[in-house]
Design a protein around this motif. Structure first.
Motif, PDB file in Angstrom:
ATOM      1  N   TRP A  43      12.443  63.638 -70.729  1.00 47.26           N
ATOM      2  CA  TRP A  43      13.138  64.241 -70.126  1.00 47.26           C
ATOM      3  C   TRP A  43      14.435  62.571 -70.126  1.00 47.26           C
ATOM      4  O   TRP A  43      14.901  62.679 -69.384  1.00 47.26           O
ATOM      5  CB  TRP A  43      12.397  63.798 -68.561  1.00 47.26           C
ATOM      6  N   GLY A  44      14.361  62.301 -71.575  1.00 44.41           N
ATOM      7  CA  GLY A  44      15.199  61.502 -72.256  1.00 44.41           C
ATOM      8  C   GLY A  44      16.648  62.040 -71.650  1.00 44.41           C
ATOM      9  O   GLY A  44      17.364  61.223 -72.256  1.00 44.41           O
ATOM     10  N   LEU A  48      17.762  61.423 -64.307  1.00 41.94           N
ATOM     11  CA  LEU A  48      16.821  62.108 -63.083  1.00 41.94           C
ATOM     12  C   LEU A  48      16.019  60.996 -62.036  1.00 41.94           C
ATOM     13  O   LEU A  48      15.952  59.782 -62.302  1.00 41.94           O
ATOM     14  CB  LEU A  48      15.552  62.450 -63.376  1.00 41.94           C
ATOM     15  N   PRO A  49      15.963  61.272 -60.609  1.00 42.12           N
ATOM     16  CA  PRO A  49      15.234  60.751 -60.366  1.00 42.12           C
ATOM     17  C   PRO A  49      13.801  60.462 -60.254  1.00 42.12           C
ATOM     18  O   PRO A  49      13.164  61.003 -60.553  1.00 42.12           O
ATOM     19  CB  PRO A  49      15.518  61.365 -58.542  1.00 42.12           C
ATOM     20  N   LYS A  76      17.946  55.943 -68.033  1.00 41.73           N
ATOM     21  CA  LYS A  76      17.732  57.528 -67.511  1.00 41.73           C
ATOM     22  C   LYS A  76      17.183  57.284 -65.853  1.00 41.73           C
ATOM     23  O   LYS A  76      16.825  58.735 -65.830  1.00 41.73           O
ATOM     24  CB  LYS A  76      17.737  58.275 -68.863  1.00 41.73           C
ATOM     25  N   ILE A  77      16.667  56.687 -65.238  1.00 40.69           N
ATOM     26  CA  ILE A  77      16.526  56.697 -64.214  1.00 40.69           C
ATOM     27  C   ILE A  77      17.092  56.652 -63.433  1.00 40.69           C
ATOM     28  O   ILE A  77      18.045  55.585 -63.060  1.00 40.69           O
ATOM     29  CB  ILE A  77      15.352  55.756 -63.858  1.00 40.69           C
ATOM     30  N   LYS A 101      13.580  43.010 -58.684  1.00 49.19           N
ATOM     31  CA  LYS A 101      14.866  43.523 -58.496  1.00 49.19           C
ATOM     32  C   LYS A 101      14.938  44.501 -59.357  1.00 49.19           C
ATOM     33  O   LYS A 101      15.884  43.992 -60.322  1.00 49.19           O
ATOM     34  CB  LYS A 101      15.752  42.436 -58.223  1.00 49.19           C
ATOM     35  N   PRO A 102      14.532  45.903 -59.445  1.00 49.89           N
ATOM     36  CA  PRO A 102      15.002  46.961 -60.544  1.00 49.89           C
ATOM     37  C   PRO A 102      16.470  47.017 -60.128  1.00 49.89           C
ATOM     38  O   PRO A 102      16.864  46.925 -59.110  1.00 49.89           O
ATOM     39  CB  PRO A 102      13.647  47.966 -60.224  1.00 49.89           C
ATOM     40  N   LEU A 103      17.106  47.855 -61.599  1.00 50.58           N
ATOM     41  CA  LEU A 103      18.149  47.807 -61.969  1.00 50.58           C
ATOM     42  C   LEU A 103      18.712  49.177 -60.847  1.00 50.58           C
ATOM     43  O   LEU A 103      19.983  48.921 -61.221  1.00 50.58           O
ATOM     44  CB  LEU A 103      18.201  47.823 -63.241  1.00 50.58           C
TER      45      LEU A 103
END
Length: 124
Positions: A43-44, A48-49, A76-77, A101-103
């Motif tokens: 899915w790259g 997408l959520p 890609k998230i 702390k995710p981006l």
């Protein structure tokens, strides 16, 4: 590359949301990279959520936390919802959110309905 579904994580696209379920108690760097590589392979091409079920996870290594919060791990998230009802996993997830702390926007939930409602705000 072996499909992660046969080992420690299952990932599928459902109505515009990637849904992953960890089937392992420990998420180490190899597991995290396998999941991201599999996600990117299939899915790259789209942002997408992501919804992750983590009830079985009891340990997330520092290396895996750092990687999953990094530019490569978040590629890609659009957003990430972490679902758990486990007290242990809630502690791990809160630690991840506050220290690593995710981006991408990332939030902890206890039920899938609320998580999907929040993630719908990030669908294209």
């Amino acid at each position: 590359m072996e499909s992660p579904e046969s080992r420690s994580i299952q990932i599928e696209l459902v109505k515009g949301i990637l849904i992953g379920t960890y089937h392992c108690e420990t998420v180490d760097l190899e597991t995290a990279k396998t999941a991201v590589n599999y996600r990117m392979k299939h899915w790259g091409s789209k942002d997408l959520p992501l919804l992750i079920h983590t009830n079985k996870v009891k340990h997330l290594t520092k290396e895996a936390r750092d990687y999953l919060a990094s530019k490569e791990g978040c590629e890609k998230i659009k957003s990430c919802a972490i679902i758990t009802n486990s007290v242990i996993t809630k502690v791990i997830a809160n630690f991840f959110l506050n220290i690593n702390k995710p981006l991408v926007p990332t939030k902890l939930f206890t039920n899938e309905v609320s998580a999907k409602k929040w993630l719908a705000n990030f669908k294209t």
